[in-house]
Write a protein that holds these residues in place. Structure first.
Motif, PDB file in Angstrom:
ATOM      1  N   LEU A 117       0.826  -1.204   0.000  1.00  0.00           N
ATOM      2  CA  LEU A 117       0.000   0.000   0.000  1.00  0.00           C
ATOM      3  C   LEU A 117       0.860   1.255   0.000  1.00  0.00           C
ATOM      4  N   GLU A 118       0.296   2.309  -0.546  1.00  0.00           N
ATOM      5  CA  GLU A 118       0.937   3.622  -0.458  1.00  0.00           C
ATOM      6  C   GLU A 118       0.837   4.104   0.993  1.00  0.00           C
TER       7      GLU A 118
ATOM      8  N   CYS B 175      -4.819   5.200   6.135  1.00  0.00           N
ATOM      9  CA  CYS B 175      -6.249   5.461   5.890  1.00  0.00           C
ATOM     10  C   CYS B 175      -6.579   6.955   5.879  1.00  0.00           C
ATOM     11  N   ILE B 176      -5.764   7.713   5.158  1.00  0.00           N
ATOM     12  CA  ILE B 176      -6.008   9.150   5.015  1.00  0.00           C
ATOM     13  C   ILE B 176      -5.949   9.507   3.535  1.00  0.00           C
ATOM     14  N   SER B 177      -6.426  10.711   3.212  1.00  0.00           N
ATOM     15  CA  SER B 177      -6.384  11.151   1.816  1.00  0.00           C
ATOM     16  C   SER B 177      -4.957  11.540   1.435  1.00  0.00           C
TER      17      SER B 177
ATOM     18  N   ALA C 122       7.274   3.623   8.946  1.00  0.00           N
ATOM     19  CA  ALA C 122       7.879   4.012   7.671  1.00  0.00           C
ATOM     20  C   ALA C 122       6.926   4.904   6.874  1.00  0.00           C
ATOM     21  N   ALA C 123       5.642   4.571   6.872  1.00  0.00           N
ATOM     22  CA  ALA C 123       4.654   5.376   6.162  1.00  0.00           C
ATOM     23  C   ALA C 123       4.557   6.771   6.774  1.00  0.00           C
TER      24      ALA C 123
END
Length: 83
Positions: free
Chosen positions: A20-21, A27-29, A70-71
């Motif tokens: 996933l990005e 879970c945000i824009s 990391a994200a």
């Protein structure tokens, strides 16, 4: 046994999460601000913190927390550089 044959499913889940990005993982824009990023990060850490998990899930949650960290770092770096 409650957790029998659960390890392959957890491995698949880690693979899915790692693909996933960063904004999808939290879970945000994609255009979220710093406050939104921090809030989502804190919420995810509360859910997946290894100290709050049973011994079986602890290793899985440790790996998820690494992905979440990391994200968060990547998003905050991008946010700071776009100022």
């Amino acid at each position: 046994m409650k957790w029998k044959n659960r390890s392959p499913q957890l491995s698949d889940e880690l693979s899915r999460l790692s693909g996933l990005e960063p904004h999808e993982l939290l879970c945000i824009s994609a255009d979220a601000g710093a406050d939104d990023i921090k809030g989502a990060y804190r919420q995810m850490v509360k859910v997946y913190h290894p100290d709050k998990a049973d011994p079986f899930m602890r290793k899985h949650n440790e790996q998820v927390i690494k992905l979440i960290n990391a994200a968060y770092e990547r998003l905050m770096t991008q946010f700071e550089s776009s100022k």
